[in-house]
Design an enzyme around this catalytic site. Structure first.
Site, mmCIF file in Angstrom:
data_model
loop_
_atom_site.group_PDB
_atom_site.id
_atom_site.type_symbol
_atom_site.label_atom_id
_atom_site.label_comp_id
_atom_site.label_asym_id
_atom_site.label_seq_id
_atom_site.Cartn_x
_atom_site.Cartn_y
_atom_site.Cartn_z
ATOM 1 N N TYR A 83 16.785 46.754 -33.987
ATOM 2 C CA TYR A 83 17.446 46.308 -32.881
ATOM 3 C C TYR A 83 17.034 47.441 -31.754
ATOM 4 O O TYR A 83 16.694 48.677 -32.235
ATOM 5 C CB TYR A 83 18.877 46.253 -32.958
ATOM 6 C CG TYR A 83 19.469 45.382 -33.867
ATOM 7 C CD1 TYR A 83 20.102 44.304 -33.380
ATOM 8 C CD2 TYR A 83 19.372 45.644 -35.229
ATOM 9 C CE1 TYR A 83 20.714 43.196 -34.349
ATOM 10 C CE2 TYR A 83 19.845 44.453 -36.166
ATOM 11 C CZ TYR A 83 20.647 43.193 -35.684
ATOM 12 O OH TYR A 83 21.058 42.386 -36.313
ATOM 13 N N ALA A 84 17.061 47.213 -30.633
ATOM 14 C CA ALA A 84 16.759 48.157 -29.712
ATOM 15 C C ALA A 84 17.815 48.255 -28.435
ATOM 16 O O ALA A 84 18.428 47.020 -28.065
ATOM 17 C CB ALA A 84 15.537 48.299 -29.192
ATOM 18 N N TYR A 144 45.842 45.207 -0.449
ATOM 19 C CA TYR A 144 45.945 45.851 0.588
ATOM 20 C C TYR A 144 47.033 46.635 0.974
ATOM 21 O O TYR A 144 48.259 46.271 0.545
ATOM 22 C CB TYR A 144 45.675 45.000 1.572
ATOM 23 C CG TYR A 144 46.259 45.308 3.092
ATOM 24 C CD1 TYR A 144 45.530 46.528 3.671
ATOM 25 C CD2 TYR A 144 47.347 44.932 3.567
ATOM 26 C CE1 TYR A 144 45.983 46.859 4.840
ATOM 27 C CE2 TYR A 144 47.746 45.305 4.860
ATOM 28 C CZ TYR A 144 47.205 46.358 5.362
ATOM 29 O OH TYR A 144 47.635 47.160 6.590
ATOM 30 N N ASN A 173 24.279 62.737 -19.678
ATOM 31 C CA ASN A 173 22.999 63.042 -19.117
ATOM 32 C C ASN A 173 23.316 62.856 -17.590
ATOM 33 O O ASN A 173 22.746 63.796 -16.670
ATOM 34 C CB ASN A 173 22.020 61.838 -19.011
ATOM 35 C CG ASN A 173 21.861 61.295 -20.381
ATOM 36 O OD1 ASN A 173 22.917 60.911 -20.936
ATOM 37 N ND2 ASN A 173 20.619 61.147 -20.947
ATOM 38 N N CYS A 174 24.057 62.058 -17.054
ATOM 39 C CA CYS A 174 24.457 61.803 -15.531
ATOM 40 C C CYS A 174 25.336 63.040 -15.117
ATOM 41 O O CYS A 174 25.070 63.071 -13.738
ATOM 42 C CB CYS A 174 25.496 60.726 -15.553
ATOM 43 S SG CYS A 174 24.763 59.446 -16.619
ATOM 44 N N ARG A 190 33.640 51.566 -36.348
ATOM 45 C CA ARG A 190 35.218 50.833 -36.078
ATOM 46 C C ARG A 190 35.305 49.681 -36.669
ATOM 47 O O ARG A 190 36.285 48.928 -36.800
ATOM 48 C CB ARG A 190 35.385 50.827 -34.551
ATOM 49 C CG ARG A 190 35.804 52.034 -34.140
ATOM 50 C CD ARG A 190 36.446 52.122 -32.510
ATOM 51 N NE ARG A 190 35.282 51.453 -31.847
ATOM 52 C CZ ARG A 190 34.630 52.441 -30.877
ATOM 53 N NH1 ARG A 190 34.601 53.518 -31.096
ATOM 54 N NH2 ARG A 190 33.674 52.059 -30.125
HETATM 55 P P1 FAD Z 1 19.433 58.485 -23.928
HETATM 56 O O1 FAD Z 1 20.716 58.432 -23.671
HETATM 57 O O2 FAD Z 1 18.332 59.304 -23.032
HETATM 58 O O3 FAD Z 1 19.261 58.897 -25.427
HETATM 59 C C1 FAD Z 1 17.929 58.861 -25.952
HETATM 60 C C2 FAD Z 1 17.907 59.904 -26.969
HETATM 61 O O4 FAD Z 1 16.961 59.658 -27.950
HETATM 62 C C3 FAD Z 1 17.627 61.271 -26.314
HETATM 63 O O5 FAD Z 1 18.425 62.226 -26.534
HETATM 64 C C4 FAD Z 1 16.192 61.597 -26.993
HETATM 65 O O6 FAD Z 1 16.148 63.243 -27.340
HETATM 66 C C5 FAD Z 1 16.391 60.973 -28.369
HETATM 67 N N1 FAD Z 1 15.035 60.291 -28.978
HETATM 68 C C6 FAD Z 1 14.068 59.876 -28.540
HETATM 69 N N2 FAD Z 1 13.088 59.585 -29.402
HETATM 70 C C7 FAD Z 1 13.347 60.189 -30.579
HETATM 71 C C8 FAD Z 1 12.723 60.262 -31.925
HETATM 72 N N3 FAD Z 1 11.391 59.759 -32.129
HETATM 73 N N4 FAD Z 1 13.588 60.771 -32.735
HETATM 74 C C9 FAD Z 1 15.151 61.386 -32.568
HETATM 75 N N5 FAD Z 1 15.247 61.127 -31.207
HETATM 76 C C10 FAD Z 1 14.722 60.500 -30.309
HETATM 77 N N6 FAD Z 1 22.804 56.539 -15.382
HETATM 78 C C11 FAD Z 1 23.756 55.909 -14.641
HETATM 79 O O7 FAD Z 1 24.137 54.600 -14.771
HETATM 80 N N7 FAD Z 1 24.399 56.772 -13.777
HETATM 81 C C12 FAD Z 1 24.113 58.005 -13.502
HETATM 82 O O8 FAD Z 1 24.567 58.696 -12.584
HETATM 83 C C13 FAD Z 1 23.005 58.453 -14.050
HETATM 84 N N8 FAD Z 1 22.552 59.755 -14.105
HETATM 85 C C14 FAD Z 1 21.468 60.396 -14.682
HETATM 86 C C15 FAD Z 1 21.282 61.917 -14.614
HETATM 87 C C16 FAD Z 1 20.066 62.237 -15.242
HETATM 88 C C17 FAD Z 1 19.719 63.567 -15.036
HETATM 89 C C18 FAD Z 1 19.663 61.467 -16.370
HETATM 90 C C19 FAD Z 1 18.298 62.139 -16.875
HETATM 91 C C20 FAD Z 1 19.823 60.103 -16.599
HETATM 92 C C21 FAD Z 1 20.952 59.546 -15.624
HETATM 93 N N9 FAD Z 1 21.398 58.421 -15.879
HETATM 94 C C22 FAD Z 1 22.411 57.546 -15.232
HETATM 95 C C23 FAD Z 1 20.573 57.304 -16.899
HETATM 96 C C24 FAD Z 1 21.464 57.189 -18.245
HETATM 97 O O9 FAD Z 1 21.661 58.513 -18.619
HETATM 98 C C25 FAD Z 1 20.513 56.421 -19.215
HETATM 99 O O10 FAD Z 1 20.353 55.029 -18.649
HETATM 100 C C26 FAD Z 1 20.975 56.410 -20.477
HETATM 101 O O11 FAD Z 1 21.380 57.589 -20.885
HETATM 102 C C27 FAD Z 1 20.177 55.709 -21.527
HETATM 103 O O12 FAD Z 1 20.541 55.600 -22.707
HETATM 104 P P2 FAD Z 1 19.625 55.450 -24.162
HETATM 105 O O13 FAD Z 1 20.689 55.787 -25.217
HETATM 106 O O14 FAD Z 1 18.756 54.474 -23.831
HETATM 107 O O15 FAD Z 1 19.019 56.898 -23.955
#
Ligand code: FAD
Length: 564
Positions: A279-280, A426, A41-42, A21
């Protein structure tokens, strides 16, 4: 500019879309190890339980839809196996073909998330011992249930994911047990507030086996034995390990990036790692806790999405900063909602803060309008400065709204007293003219002005029963007859003025009512009549819920008495 992103879900997909964007010309490539991008995921536990029926609802975007809207090259089933900052490349393996290649970058974003923590215990890899992180994990669990119709499940771990799964498996009709070493579920909550969660899950037939150490898993009789330290094993048809998550940072470590807590990636407030142009974001990074200012790892979707946006801004020439995470979160627990923001009382003490709390049980909306339900709210503040530190709420409707108001107040640096000034919407179906958040502010102001002194549930057993003080329950005789704290004598608040002569002058009076409101009124009557009075925060309702969950209170940390 070429941007490579590792991980195509919350943080990674957000960053990719925002970069596009901001810059139509950037070359953006995302490598995602799983077969899906930008998935929910959630929502995964709710798909397992059948609440979400359509698996396609879990995948918000596909690589194709992402490409057509954002012109982002999303490559699923591609795993990045190493990072080479010296030559600004990553090595990638195509998981379908086995082919391996190097891809160059100008800017690299790590969004690899966190893995389910896998303890090194015998039997962790067994076929009937599952973990839940990805869509594939979800399908695996769902298919197992469809094919084998397990009648029982053990959840090892009672955090957010464990609890959501427990509820969903229970709703499929399974006998569900949660086992874990900590003596309470959901550690963002204080033990007293967790009691309400425990009571709710038990009410729905979930067995809690808390304070037990799992030592391994063994297949037996078509199911799994869950081996416990010094106890007989549990047995179930399937097990899900949900003892927490660990930042997935092996790649970052091997590339020489600086790591912090739990192996998380250290970043500054621009989300830059210790290595230039990398960056992370998200579950993989260490953040500053917004309330304590200390280092923290907070694995939630909101922070990951915001951080992804910040990285995109900075990569595209802007200067966006991440202010820190305060752990605001909410969870459905069967019919209830439990929500938290900031730090709890226990965490405050651990962080060396002198904390105090107010506990209240307001109605979700005006009592005279049908359908209102009680919620239990605990607000944590710093004793000296009244700085608002955190809040926990458990109830039914309106919990999410109040926690978000409190989260905003913390973010804005308000004191707990200033909650009384918030001008909140309210009408009877939604709230009361004094909203629960305002009520918390009134209570803290009363403490600040010395109008009321509190004692807390953990103090109750320490109050002398030797007649050196007066113990008074000011509820009605009927309420008192249904249950009361041993040693407390009943004078209903409406009779108190006429029965003052029954109270010996010069003795401090400890007051209890049902929720803390009538005991506050009684305390004011007594103080105005020359007595020294203090009342039980949260009242008998709160005390009773905690006592029904006995054994959880850390009695080593009395509080509030010094105000009495
Ligand atoms: P993710 O969204 O997990 O994405 C990381 C991705 O990187 C993964 O798909 C993985 O396959 C990929 N990856 C990793 N290493 C590599 C590699 N070397 N090469 C290529 N790909 C790679 N949070 C909330 O706030 N509320 C909720 O209700 C909630 N419920 C959840 C329920 C579940 C079952 C889970 C698992 C998580 C939940 N969370 C919730 C947490 C939330 O999903 C995470 O905090 C969020 O997705 C983190 O984002 P991220 O980008 O750091 O990682």
């Amino acid at each position: 500019m070429k941007v490579v992103i590792i991980g195509g879900v919350a943080g990674g997909a957000t960053a990719a879309a925002r970069i596009r964007r901001l810059d139509e010309r950037a070359d953006i490539v995302v490598f995602e190890r799983s077969g899906y991008v930008s998935y929910a995921n959630c929502g995964l536990p709710y798909y397992i339980g059948g609440v979400i029926g359509d698996p396609e609802a879990l995948t918000l975007q596909t690589p194709e839809s992402f490409f057509s809207r954002f012109r982002v090259d999303m490559r699923v089933r591609h795993e990045v196996t190493s990072i080479h900052p010296d030559r600004k490349t990553v090595r990638v393996r195509n998981l379908d073909t086995g082919e391996s290649f190097e891809e160059g970058y100008d800017k690299l974003i790590l969004s690899p998330g966190a893995r389910p923590t896998q303890p090194r215990l015998p039997g962790v890899g067994l076929g009937k011992v599952f973990t839940l992180r990805t869509v594939e994990d979800t399908f695996r669990i769902k298919e197992h249930i469809g094919a084998h119709h397990p009648k029982s499940a053990v959840l090892a771990g009672g955090g957010f994911i464990g609890l959501e799964l427990a509820e969903n498996l229970r709703q499929l009709g399974m006998a569900v047990t949660i086992v874990q070493r900590p003596r309470q579920l959901m550690n963002p909550f204080d033990p007293d507030m967790a009691a309400f969660i425990h009571n709710e899950v038990r009410r729905h037939g979930i067995k809690l086996t808390l304070g037990r150490t799992v030592e391994g898993f063994e297949e037996r009789g078509g199911g799994v034995d869950i081996l416990l330290k010094d106890e007989r094993p549990l047995h179930a048809d399937m097990v899900v390990l949900a003892i927490g998550v660990t930042p997935d940072t092996a790649l970052a470590r091997d590339a020489g990036l600086k790591l912090g807590l739990k192996g998380s990636i250290v970043v500054n407030d621009r989300m830059e790692t210790s290595v230039p142009d990398i960056y992370a974001v998200g579950d993989a990074v260490q953040v500053k806790h917004y309330v304590t200012g200390g280092d923290a790892v907070i694995s939630l979707a909101g922070p990951a999405n915001k951080q992804g946006r910040i990285i995109a801004d900075n990569i595209c020439g802007g200067d966006s900063r991440y202010a820190g995470s305060q752990g605001s979160s909410v969870i459905k627990v069967f019919d209830m909602t439990a929500a938290v923001t900031g730090i709890n009382e226990a965490h405050g003490r651990k962080a060396g803060l002198d904390v105090d709390t107010v506990i209240l049980s307001p109605m979700s909306h005006a009592g005279y309008y049908p359908g209102g339900r009680l919620m239990t709210m605990k607000v944590v503040f710093e004793r000296e400065t009244f700085r608002l530190l955190g809040a926990q709420i458990i109830g039914f409707e309106g919990v999410d709204k109040r926690i978000d108001v409190l989260a905003s107040a913390i973010h804005g640096g308000m004191t707990a007293i200033e909650l009384k000034d918030l001008d909140l919407a309210y009408a009877p179906p939604y709230s009361s003219a004094k909203d629960p958040v305002n009520m918390a502010g009134f209570m803290v102001e009363n403490i600040a002005k010395g109008l009321v002194k509190q004692f807390h549930v953990e103090d109750v057993e320490k109050i002398p029963r030797d007649k050196s003080v007066t113990l008074l329950d000011v509820r009605t005789a009927e309420e008192y007859a249904k249950g009361h704290v041993e040693g407390f004598y009943n004078i209903p608040v409406d009779e108190l003025r006429d029965r003052l002569k029954e109270l010996e002058p010069g003795k401090r009076v400890y007051l209890i009512c049902q929720s803390g409101l009538r005991s506050y009124i009684a305390a004011r009557i007594l103080e105005e009549n020359g007595y020294e009075a203090c009342h039980l925060a949260g009242g008998f309702r709160f005390y009773d819920a905690v006592m029904n969950d006995r054994g959880l209170i850390d009695s080593a940390a009395p509080c509030g008495m010094d105000q009495g």
